[in-house]
Enzyme design. Sequence first.
Site, PDB file in Angstrom:
ATOM      1  N   SER A 156      -4.434 -23.811 -12.906  1.00 28.34           N
ATOM      2  CA  SER A 156      -3.669 -24.260 -14.079  1.00 28.34           C
ATOM      3  C   SER A 156      -3.406 -23.042 -14.951  1.00 28.34           C
ATOM      4  O   SER A 156      -4.142 -22.043 -14.864  1.00 28.34           O
ATOM      5  CB  SER A 156      -4.509 -25.273 -14.863  1.00 28.34           C
ATOM      6  OG  SER A 156      -3.960 -25.489 -16.144  1.00 28.34           O
ATOM      7  N   TYR A 169     -12.412 -28.804 -18.655  1.00 32.70           N
ATOM      8  CA  TYR A 169     -11.313 -28.501 -17.728  1.00 32.70           C
ATOM      9  C   TYR A 169     -11.000 -26.997 -17.735  1.00 32.70           C
ATOM     10  O   TYR A 169     -10.893 -26.365 -16.681  1.00 32.70           O
ATOM     11  CB  TYR A 169     -10.087 -29.313 -18.148  1.00 32.70           C
ATOM     12  CG  TYR A 169      -8.872 -29.170 -17.263  1.00 32.70           C
ATOM     13  CD1 TYR A 169      -8.801 -29.834 -16.051  1.00 32.70           C
ATOM     14  CD2 TYR A 169      -7.783 -28.403 -17.660  1.00 32.70           C
ATOM     15  CE1 TYR A 169      -7.674 -29.732 -15.246  1.00 32.70           C
ATOM     16  CE2 TYR A 169      -6.655 -28.294 -16.864  1.00 32.70           C
ATOM     17  CZ  TYR A 169      -6.598 -28.960 -15.662  1.00 32.70           C
ATOM     18  OH  TYR A 169      -5.486 -28.853 -14.863  1.00 32.70           O
TER      19      TYR A 169
HETATM   20  C1  BGC Z   1      -3.218 -30.069 -17.576  1.00 32.95           C
HETATM   21  C2  BGC Z   1      -2.201 -30.902 -18.294  1.00 32.95           C
HETATM   22  C3  BGC Z   1      -1.443 -30.061 -19.333  1.00 32.95           C
HETATM   23  C4  BGC Z   1      -0.913 -28.805 -18.691  1.00 32.95           C
HETATM   24  C5  BGC Z   1      -0.207 -27.872 -19.685  1.00 32.95           C
HETATM   25  C6  BGC Z   1      -2.528 -28.851 -17.024  1.00 32.95           C
HETATM   26  O1  BGC Z   1      -3.440 -28.079 -16.328  1.00 32.95           O
HETATM   27  O2  BGC Z   1      -3.764 -30.846 -16.524  1.00 32.95           O
HETATM   28  O3  BGC Z   1      -2.846 -31.983 -18.905  1.00 32.95           O
HETATM   29  O4  BGC Z   1      -0.360 -30.772 -19.838  1.00 32.95           O
HETATM   30  O5  BGC Z   1      -1.951 -28.114 -18.062  1.00 32.95           O
HETATM   31  O6  BGC Z   1      -0.946 -27.622 -20.820  1.00 32.95           O
END
Ligand code: BGC
Length: 268
Positions: A156, A169
Site C-alpha cells: 500500500s 495497518y
Molecule cells: C487502504 C485504503 C485507503 C488507501 C489510500 C489503502 O491501503 O486500504 O483504505 O483508502 O490505502 O489511503
Amino acid sequence: MTAVNPLAGKALSSFLAGKVAIVTGGNSGIGKAIVEQLAQLGAKVVIDYRSNPEATEDLEEQIGAYGGCSFGVQADVSKLEDLQRLIQAAVTRYGRLDVMVNNAGVETRTSILDTTPEDYDKVLNVNLRGVFFSTQYAARQMISQGGGGRVINISSVHEDWPMPNNTPYCLSKGGMRMLTRTAGVELAPHGVTVVNVGPGAVATPINDATMNDPKLLAQLNAAIPLGRMAQPEEIAAVVGFLASDAASYITATTIFADGGIMQSSPGL
Ligand code: BGC
C-alpha cells in the site's frame, strides 16, 4: 549491448504460459482482478480464499469459459498449516509454483488509542506474519524446483505514508516494505525476486465506507492528482507485468500505482 525485448513476438495470451501462480485473497477486490489478469495472460492460477466459495466457483467458471485454468483452495493465510496446504495444492495439481501473490489483507481503521490486542493480532497476522511465511514456503518450493520465481506482495502507499486511525495497518505494510527489501536481497542468488505493489485508493469493498459517502469521496478524489480512485484492473496490470519475464531485473523494491497521491497530499 543490444537491448532484448522479452515481449517481442509473444501473443498476449501466452505471456505467462507455463507459469503457475497462487493469489491469496483471490475471490474479491484487487485479488480477483489479479486472478483474472494472470489467467488471461496464460498462467494456471490457484485462487486462495477464506470465505464465499460461491464467488470462487463463479470466478473459476468465468476463467474456464475463455479457456483459462484455475481452481480454488480455501485457506486462511494467518494459519501456517493452511499456507503449507495451499502451496502443496498448487504443486500437486499443476506440478510447480512460479508466482506467489500475497494479496490477502485486512484493516481495522482503529486509532492507536483504542486498538485492542485482538485488532492488532488480526491485522499483523494476516498482513505480515502470513506474508512472511508465505514468502518462506513459496521460496523454498521455487528453490527446490529450480529456475527462480516471483513473490509479489500487495502492499500500500501506507508502507511509507502515515494513515492516522489505521495504525496497525500502516505498521503491517511498513513491515512488508522491509520484508520485501530484505528477502529480495537474500533470495536474489536463487533467482527468486520479491517485489511490492503499492496501490493508493482502489475501488474495492475495503473502501466501501468512503465510496458510499459523496463528501468523503469528493475529498479523496480531489487529493489524487489523477482525480479518481483506481479500478482493481489497474493494479492487476502491474502484477501481470511483474509476474512475467519482462520484469526479470526488478527486485527488493516497491512499484507504486497510486495516481500520484503520495507526492501531492500530506496524508488522508
Ligand atoms: C487502504 C485504503 C485507503 C488507501 C489510500 C489503502 O491501503 O486500504 O483504505 O483508502 O490505502 O489511503
